[in-house]
Design an enzyme around this catalytic site. Structure first.
Site, PDB file in Angstrom:
ATOM      1  N   LYS A 109       0.859  -1.195   0.000  1.00 23.39           N
ATOM      2  CA  LYS A 109       0.000   0.000   0.000  1.00 23.39           C
ATOM      3  C   LYS A 109       0.886   1.232   0.000  1.00 23.39           C
ATOM      4  CE  LYS A 109      -4.529   0.742   0.237  1.00 23.39           C
ATOM      5  NZ  LYS A 109      -5.619  -0.158  -0.163  1.00 23.39           N
TER       6      LYS A 109
HETATM    7  P1  NAD Z   1     -12.775   7.677  -2.447  1.00 16.75           P
HETATM    8  O1  NAD Z   1     -11.732   8.666  -2.197  1.00 16.75           O
HETATM    9  O2  NAD Z   1     -13.250   7.453  -3.829  1.00 16.75           O
HETATM   10  O3  NAD Z   1     -14.040   7.993  -1.539  1.00 16.75           O
HETATM   11  C1  NAD Z   1     -13.941   8.170  -0.158  1.00 16.75           C
HETATM   12  C2  NAD Z   1     -15.295   8.609   0.366  1.00 16.75           C
HETATM   13  O4  NAD Z   1     -15.189   8.737   1.779  1.00 16.75           O
HETATM   14  C3  NAD Z   1     -15.767   9.959  -0.171  1.00 16.75           C
HETATM   15  O5  NAD Z   1     -17.153   9.971  -0.328  1.00 16.75           O
HETATM   16  C4  NAD Z   1     -15.360  10.921   0.947  1.00 16.75           C
HETATM   17  O6  NAD Z   1     -16.162  12.092   0.970  1.00 16.75           O
HETATM   18  C5  NAD Z   1     -15.607  10.039   2.142  1.00 16.75           C
HETATM   19  N1  NAD Z   1     -14.814  10.490   3.277  1.00 16.75           N
HETATM   20  C6  NAD Z   1     -13.528  10.958   3.281  1.00 16.75           C
HETATM   21  N2  NAD Z   1     -13.174  11.350   4.506  1.00 16.75           N
HETATM   22  C7  NAD Z   1     -14.266  11.087   5.277  1.00 16.75           C
HETATM   23  C8  NAD Z   1     -14.539  11.298   6.617  1.00 16.75           C
HETATM   24  N3  NAD Z   1     -13.614  11.844   7.409  1.00 16.75           N
HETATM   25  N4  NAD Z   1     -15.789  10.918   7.068  1.00 16.75           N
HETATM   26  C9  NAD Z   1     -16.716  10.379   6.256  1.00 16.75           C
HETATM   27  N5  NAD Z   1     -16.505  10.171   4.963  1.00 16.75           N
HETATM   28  C10 NAD Z   1     -15.303  10.529   4.497  1.00 16.75           C
HETATM   29  O7  NAD Z   1     -12.249   6.279  -1.801  1.00 16.75           O
HETATM   30  P2  NAD Z   1     -12.686   4.811  -2.186  1.00 16.75           P
HETATM   31  O8  NAD Z   1     -11.759   4.326  -3.232  1.00 16.75           O
HETATM   32  O9  NAD Z   1     -14.147   4.762  -2.391  1.00 16.75           O
HETATM   33  O10 NAD Z   1     -12.294   4.019  -0.844  1.00 16.75           O
HETATM   34  C11 NAD Z   1     -13.189   3.951   0.278  1.00 16.75           C
HETATM   35  C12 NAD Z   1     -12.772   2.787   1.164  1.00 16.75           C
HETATM   36  O11 NAD Z   1     -12.777   1.577   0.417  1.00 16.75           O
HETATM   37  C13 NAD Z   1     -11.357   2.893   1.740  1.00 16.75           C
HETATM   38  O12 NAD Z   1     -11.322   2.271   2.991  1.00 16.75           O
HETATM   39  C14 NAD Z   1     -10.526   2.094   0.752  1.00 16.75           C
HETATM   40  O13 NAD Z   1      -9.320   1.636   1.310  1.00 16.75           O
HETATM   41  C15 NAD Z   1     -11.496   0.962   0.480  1.00 16.75           C
HETATM   42  N6  NAD Z   1     -11.246   0.218  -0.759  1.00 16.75           N
HETATM   43  C16 NAD Z   1     -11.164   0.867  -1.959  1.00 16.75           C
HETATM   44  C17 NAD Z   1     -10.986   0.107  -3.115  1.00 16.75           C
HETATM   45  C18 NAD Z   1     -10.973   0.741  -4.487  1.00 16.75           C
HETATM   46  O14 NAD Z   1     -10.953  -0.011  -5.471  1.00 16.75           O
HETATM   47  N7  NAD Z   1     -11.016   2.047  -4.631  1.00 16.75           N
HETATM   48  C19 NAD Z   1     -10.858  -1.271  -3.037  1.00 16.75           C
HETATM   49  C20 NAD Z   1     -10.953  -1.891  -1.798  1.00 16.75           C
HETATM   50  C21 NAD Z   1     -11.164  -1.128  -0.672  1.00 16.75           C
END
Ligand code: NAD
Length: 422
Positions: A109
């Protein structure tokens, strides 16, 4: 919103789960101790010439937790709360996630402490390219393959691939996944994590003999993962009653118009739900969303959302972890005692890395899969992994999280023992 603080360290959280799993599996310390230490950790300083004429130095990380079962694999996070321990934990979760879905990767990561929402496109591009150059000695199709995570997207992956290619003297498509379609990306990757969450939601409801129709859902986070999850759950007939982003959430007990909300959020780069208004909507905080009386709660934002402070107020029947590490160990115990079923992150959100794996294979083999092929293969892998985790939990009388870790830790330890210590 709590993240890394005096009482919560996400890496300690991972270690305790791994130790518990190793104890149940009957491993001696020597057999699994390598899992407790990331193989490689790099910290970099990234100077960026800002639009205001000044220089700002950002701090970034790349951690390879394990390459025992294959190259390290894992996203890059751009967020103000990124920390070394957070990146270590996220890298370790990737190791166990790839093991649960049985794809030939280890875990890695990366992250940069920054707020991408406040940076211009030019600043973001410069930050991404310099970070890529700084971690270039560690990454590569056979070493470590980054992908998008919080605050990063296909565009950022295109910049990373471009920079790596400039350094190598030729384009290397397979160095990152989650790329744009016209640049070696794969159909279906953009929505793969959310699709995997949707498949897992169907699987858990089936095991619980529950119908899709009538299932109410609250989704925390409307980024890549949360927005696709909300859309797909809405499309299959669940009633999504609440969604949120960093600014707070919106709630309608009769069900939200998800397509309309998504259209609103995609209008501008930094659109926020706090500015979204219709007559029937109730605005609420992220903390309030987590304690709504719904069938299924889907945390899809960040770590440490369901913890010792609020676990006894969770009213959902099922917590489906779309984010990485949204529930602390302490909360796990409280939820278990209260009979709330939790589907762990290393299973529920594995759809993203599964389709990233397909993208990497596609790039290496110079093939092009159809979206139907991608989605069919994704479902096959997610279904098998779900059944294995369910059976592991049932056979051992443990939670689904422990069921998943029993499989993952065993796979990684056996690979380590098979290879021997160099
Ligand atoms: P992203 O940046 O696209 O979206 C993040 C979301 O969380 C946004 O809506 C943002 O406004 C919100 N957010 C940010 N800070 C926040 C806070 N303090 N309180 C509440 N909401 C908040 O990120 P993503 O890619 O959707 O990832 C979200 C989660 O999923 C993370 O834990 C990431 O590690 C996990 N994840 C992502 C992927 C991927 O393919 N992108 C895969 C597996 C897991």
């Amino acid at each position: 919103m709590g993240r890394v603080n005096a009482t919560y360290n996400p890496y300690d959280n991972v270690l305790r789960v791994v130790e518990n799993a190793a104890a149940i599996l009957g491993y001696k310390e020597d057999e699994y101790s390598t899992l407790k230490y990331p193989e490689r950790e790099l910290k970099v300083s990234i100077p960026v010439a800002m639009d205001n004429g000044g220089i700002q130095v950002f701090e970034g990380f790349r951690v390879q937790h394990s390459t025992t079962r294959g190259p390290a694999k894992g996203g890059v996070r751009f967020h103000p709360a990124v920390s070394h321990d957070e990146v270590k934990a996220l890298a370790a979760w990737m190791t166990f996630k790839c093991a649960v879905v049985n794809i030939p990767y280890g875990g890695g990561k990366g992250g940069i402490i920054c707020d991408p929402r406040t940076l211009s496109e030019r600043e973001l591009h410069s930050l991404t390219s310099k970070y890529t150059a700084a971690i270039a000695p560690l990454i590569g199709p056979e070493q470590d393959i980054p992908a998008p995570d919080v605050g990063t997207n296909a565009r950022v992956m295109a910049w990373m691939m471009d920079t790596y290619g400039m350094l190598k003297g030729h384009t290397v498509l397979s160095v990152v996944t989650g790329k744009p379609l016209g640049l070696g990306g794969i159909k279906g990757r953009g929505e793969a994590t959310g699709r995997g969450v949707m498949i897992t939601a169907q699987n858990i409801l089936k095991k619980m003999n529950r119908q899709i129709a009538g299932t109410t859902v609250a989704v925390q986070g409307m980024g890549n993962v949360g927005s696709v999850t909300a859309r797909l759950l809405h499309e299959i007939g669940m009633k999504v009653v609440a969604v949120s982003d960093v600014s707070g959430g919106v709630y309608d007990p009769d069900g939200l118009d998800i397509p309309e909300i998504l259209a609103y959020l995609s209008q501008t780069r930094n659109a926020l739900l706090c500015d979204y208004r219709t007559d029937s909507l109730i605005h609420l905080t992220n903390a309030e969303l987590l304690t709504l009386d719904v069938t299924m709660l889907v945390p899809a934002a960040l770590e440490n959302q369901i913890n010792g402070d609020n676990a006894d107020q969770i009213r959902a029947e099922v917590v489906l972890e779309a984010a990485n590490g949204p529930t602390t160990l302490q909360a796990d115990e409280i939820l278990e005692k209260r009979g709330i079923r939790l589907v762990p992150d290393i299973l529920a959100n594995a759809g993203g890395v599964v389709v990233s794996y397909f993208e990497w294979v596609q790039n290496i083999q110079e093939l092009c899969w159809t979206e139907e092929q991608v989605n069919t293969e994704l479902r096959n892998i997610m279904d098998v992994a779900f059944d294995e985790v369910w059976e592991s939990a049932e056979a051992n009388g443990k939670t689904l999280r422990m069921g998943a870790y029993l499989i993952a830790v065993k796979r990684v330890v056996e690979a380590r023992l098979g290879r021997g210590i160099f």
